[in-house]
Design an enzyme around this catalytic site. Structure first.
Site, PDB file in Angstrom:
ATOM      1  N   ASN A 278       0.838  -1.189   0.000  1.00  0.00           N
ATOM      2  CA  ASN A 278       0.000   0.000   0.000  1.00  0.00           C
ATOM      3  C   ASN A 278       0.872   1.237   0.000  1.00  0.00           C
ATOM      4  OD1 ASN A 278      -2.574  -1.298   0.092  1.00  0.00           O
ATOM      5  ND2 ASN A 278      -2.163  -1.837   2.224  1.00  0.00           N
TER       6      ASN A 278
ATOM      7  N   GLU B  37      -1.211   2.107   6.438  1.00  0.00           N
ATOM      8  CA  GLU B  37      -1.270   2.475   7.860  1.00  0.00           C
ATOM      9  C   GLU B  37       0.105   2.725   8.456  1.00  0.00           C
ATOM     10  OE1 GLU B  37      -3.508  -0.201  10.318  1.00  0.00           O
ATOM     11  OE2 GLU B  37      -5.170  -0.272   8.900  1.00  0.00           O
ATOM     12  N   VAL B  38       1.067   1.939   8.040  1.00  0.00           N
ATOM     13  CA  VAL B  38       2.398   2.044   8.658  1.00  0.00           C
ATOM     14  C   VAL B  38       3.365   2.678   7.652  1.00  0.00           C
ATOM     15  CG1 VAL B  38       4.297   0.791   9.732  1.00  0.00           C
ATOM     16  CG2 VAL B  38       1.945   0.010  10.091  1.00  0.00           C
TER      17      VAL B  38
ATOM     18  N   HIS C 176       6.613  -1.747   3.119  1.00  0.00           N
ATOM     19  CA  HIS C 176       6.481  -3.175   3.435  1.00  0.00           C
ATOM     20  C   HIS C 176       5.671  -3.853   2.346  1.00  0.00           C
ATOM     21  CE1 HIS C 176       3.208  -0.950   5.411  1.00  0.00           C
ATOM     22  NE2 HIS C 176       2.439  -2.000   5.175  1.00  0.00           N
TER      23      HIS C 176
ATOM     24  N   HIS D 144       3.168  -7.135   1.826  1.00  0.00           N
ATOM     25  CA  HIS D 144       2.365  -8.194   2.433  1.00  0.00           C
ATOM     26  C   HIS D 144       2.486  -9.437   1.539  1.00  0.00           C
ATOM     27  CE1 HIS D 144      -0.300  -5.425   4.940  1.00  0.00           C
ATOM     28  NE2 HIS D 144       0.191  -4.560   4.061  1.00  0.00           N
TER      29      HIS D 144
HETATM   30  P1  5GP Z   1      -0.606  -1.302   5.663  1.00  0.00           P
HETATM   31  O1  5GP Z   1      -2.050  -0.960   5.822  1.00  0.00           O
HETATM   32  O2  5GP Z   1       0.289  -0.170   6.142  1.00  0.00           O
HETATM   33  O3  5GP Z   1      -0.244  -1.775   4.286  1.00  0.00           O
HETATM   34  O4  5GP Z   1      -0.357  -2.554   6.582  1.00  0.00           O
HETATM   35  C1  5GP Z   1       0.118  -2.481   7.881  1.00  0.00           C
HETATM   36  C2  5GP Z   1       0.015  -3.869   8.488  1.00  0.00           C
HETATM   37  O5  5GP Z   1       0.785  -3.888   9.666  1.00  0.00           O
HETATM   38  C3  5GP Z   1      -1.412  -4.274   8.873  1.00  0.00           C
HETATM   39  O6  5GP Z   1      -1.761  -5.467   8.175  1.00  0.00           O
HETATM   40  C4  5GP Z   1      -1.332  -4.495  10.394  1.00  0.00           C
HETATM   41  O7  5GP Z   1      -2.090  -5.593  10.833  1.00  0.00           O
HETATM   42  C5  5GP Z   1       0.162  -4.705  10.613  1.00  0.00           C
HETATM   43  N1  5GP Z   1       0.649  -4.276  11.904  1.00  0.00           N
HETATM   44  C6  5GP Z   1       0.389  -3.094  12.528  1.00  0.00           C
HETATM   45  N2  5GP Z   1       1.038  -3.028  13.694  1.00  0.00           N
HETATM   46  C7  5GP Z   1       1.719  -4.195  13.818  1.00  0.00           C
HETATM   47  C8  5GP Z   1       2.588  -4.707  14.825  1.00  0.00           C
HETATM   48  O8  5GP Z   1       2.872  -4.094  15.847  1.00  0.00           O
HETATM   49  N3  5GP Z   1       3.134  -5.940  14.596  1.00  0.00           N
HETATM   50  C9  5GP Z   1       2.850  -6.654  13.472  1.00  0.00           C
HETATM   51  N4  5GP Z   1       3.435  -7.846  13.349  1.00  0.00           N
HETATM   52  N5  5GP Z   1       2.040  -6.200  12.501  1.00  0.00           N
HETATM   53  C10 5GP Z   1       1.485  -4.976  12.682  1.00  0.00           C
END
Ligand code: 5GP
Length: 128
Positions: free
Chosen positions: A97, A105-106, A110, A112
Site C-alpha cells: 500500500n 497504515e504504517v 512493506h 504483504h
Molecule cells: P498497511 O495498511 O500499512 O499496508 O499494513 C500495515 C500492516 O501492519 C497491517 O496489516 C497491520 O495488521 C500490521 N501491523 C500493525 N502493527 C503491527 C505490529 O505491531 N506488529 C505486526 N506484526 N504487525 C502490525
C-alpha cells in the site's frame, strides 16, 4: 493512522521500532536487506510482512531512493520468504500500500505476502 507515501520518514513508526528490536515481532526471516514477520492481524492463513532495512516510507520512496543492492536484495528476500513458506506451488499475492487511497497504515515500506487459501478476485469491480 493512514499515511501518505509522500510524508517524511518517521523514526517512531511501529516497523522502525521492530527493526530496532524495541518491540517484538514473530520473525520468520532476516538477512542484511530485509526482515520478515507475521502480521499481527492476519487476513489469510499466511499473512507475512517483509520490510527493508532502511528508512523508506513507501514503494515510491524505496523505488526512487534505495540503493540498487538493497532493491535487489529486498525483492530476493520477498521471493525467498514466500518460497520458504511453501507458497510457490499453490500461489500467493503480494500487496504494498502506498499513500492515502491505498489505506497505508504504517509509514515504513512493506510488502504483504498473503496465501494459504484461494484469495479470490483482487478487488471488487468498480461498478459493484
Ligand atoms: P498497511 O495498511 O500499512 O499496508 O499494513 C500495515 C500492516 O501492519 C497491517 O496489516 C497491520 O495488521 C500490521 N501491523 C500493525 N502493527 C503491527 C505490529 O505491531 N506488529 C505486526 N506484526 N504487525 C502490525
Amino acid at each position: 493512522m493512514v499515511v501518505s507515501g509522500l510524508l517524511p520518514y518517521d523514526d517512531n513508526n511501529i516497523f522502525a521500532k521492530i527493526l530496532r528490536a524495541e518491540i517484538p515481532c514473530n520473525k520468520i526471516y532476516e538477512d542484511e536487506y530485509a526482515l520478515a514477520f507475521h502480521d499481527i492481524r492476519p487476513q489469510a492463513p499466511v499473512h507475512v510482512l517483509v520490510i527493508p532495512k532502511g528508512k523508506f516510507v513507501s514503494f515510491a520512496d524505496f523505488g526512487a531512493n534505495a540503493a540498487a543492492d538493497l532493491v535487489f536484495g529486498f525483492n530476493r528476500a520477498v521471493a525467498l520468504v514466500a518460497k520458504n513458506l511453501g507458497l510457490e506451488e499453490t500461489g500467493y499475492r503480494l500487496i504494498t500500500n502506498m499513500g492515502w487511497d491505498s489505506h497505508q497504515e504504517v509509514p515504513h515500506y512493506h510488502v504483504h505476502i498473503l496465501g494459504g487459501r484461494k484469495l479470490g478476485v483482487m478487488l471488487a469491480p468498480i461498478d459493484a
